[in-house]
Enzyme design. Structure first.
Site: not given
Length: 262
Positions: A36, A58, A171
Site C-alpha cells: 500500500d 490508493k 479516513m
C-alpha cells in the site's frame, strides 16, 4: 507447478521498527511484495534484491489499481508458485480490506496467513500521548471509518454521539467538519476534547488539539491534512502529560537489523 502462499502482513502505524518479528521475516523471504501507499519504504528495503515490488497504493477518491485487480494480482502470483507478501499499513483486518483479499484467496484454494500489525487507531494514538482507554476517563473505545464504500448506509453519527467511550475515526479528515457537526447535533458537547494526528508514530508526527467545535480551526492552524487520525474524548487531555515524541529516538534501522539474530 505447486501453488505459492500469500501472507497478509500488517506493517504497523508508520514507524518501521513497530512491525512484528514474523512480519519482517516474511518480507525478507518474499519473492513478490504487493504494498500500500503508506507502508514505510524502510520495510520494503528489507526485501531480497530479487523480489518483485508492486505498488498498489490508493489515495482518497483515486484508486489507480482497483481492489478486484489487487485480488487478481495476489492470485496470479500465488498460482505461479511465488511467496507473496501483501504489505498493508496498520493491521490487515482493521479497515484494510484484508478480509476481502483473504476471501478471494480462499475461494481459489490458495494458502494464506494473516500476520497482524499494530493498528494506527491504537499505536498511532499512543505515540501522540493519547491512550484509547484510561480508568479515570474511558472504559471503552470505538473505531469507525469516516469513508464508507459507495452504496453502504451512511454512518449513524447521531447514535455514535451517545457513546461514552473514546471515539476514533479513520479516513475521516475530508469530512472532519461535517462529522464534528453531526456529533454535536447528536448530543455530544461542543466542548468535548478532540484531536487529529498526522504521520502518527513517525519523527514528523503532527498533532492538532481542540474541541469538537474548534478542531477544524486547529487543524488549519497546524496545517494538517489527510491521512490523519481523529480522536474524540476526554483521553485527549492526557496528551501533554503522556506525550514522548520530543524524546523519541529513531532506532528503526538498528531494530530491523537486530531481528536477524532472533
Amino acid at each position: 507447478m505447486n501453488k505459492g502462499k500469500v501472507w497478509l502482513v500488517g506493517a504497523g502505524p508508520g514507524d518501521p521498527s513497530l512491525i512484528t518479528v514474523k512480519g519482517l521475516h516474511c518480507i525478507r523471504e518474499a519473492t513478490v511484495i504487493v504494498h500500500d501507499r503508506l507502508v514505510n519504504p524502510k520495510l520494503i528495503a528489507q526485501a531480497p534484491d530479487t523480489c518483485q515490488i508492486i505498488n498498489v497504493g490508493k489515495t482518497p477518491n483515486h484508486h489507480p489499481v482497483p481492489q478486484e485487480q489487487i485480488n487478481q494480482i495476489l492470485i496470479d502470483h500465488a498460482l505461479a508458485g511465488k511467496n507473496v507478501v501483501r504489505l498493508k499499513g496498520g493491521d490487515p483486518y482493521v479497515f484494510g480490506r484484508g478480509g476481502e483479499e483473504a476471501e478471494s484467496l480462499s475461494r481459489h484454494k490458495i494458502a494464506f496467513e494473516i500476520i497482524p500489525g499494530i493498528s494506527s487507531s491504537i499505536g498511532g494514538l499512543a505515540y501522540a500521548g493519547i491512550p484509547v482507554t484510561h480508568r479515570d476517563y474511558s472504559s471503552s473505545f470505538h473505531v469507525v471509518t469516516g469513508h464508507l464504500c459507495q452504496g453502504n448506509e451512511p454512518q449513524n453519527w447521531h447514535a455514535l454521539a451517545k457513546t461514552e467511550g473514546t471515539l476514533i475515526i479513520l479516513m475521516g479528515m475530508t469530512r472532519q467538519e461535517e462529522i464534528c457537526k453531526l456529533l454535536i447535533e447528536g448530543g455530544k458537547s461542543p466542548d468535548t476534547p478532540a484531536a487529529a494526528v498526522m504521520y502518527a508514530s513517525q519523527p514528523r508526527q503532527k498533532i492538532a488539539k481542540g474541541t469538537l467545535s474548534t478542531l477544524k480551526q486547529e487543524i488549519e492552524n497546524q496545517k494538517l491534512h489527510a491521512p490523519a487520525l481523529i480522536v474524540i474524548g476526554n483521553v485527549v487531555n492526557l496528551s501533554e502529560i503522556l506525550s514522548f515524541a520530543s524524546t523519541q529516538v529513531d532506532i528503526s534501522h538498528e531494530s530491523l537489523q537486530l531481528v536477524e539474530a532472533m
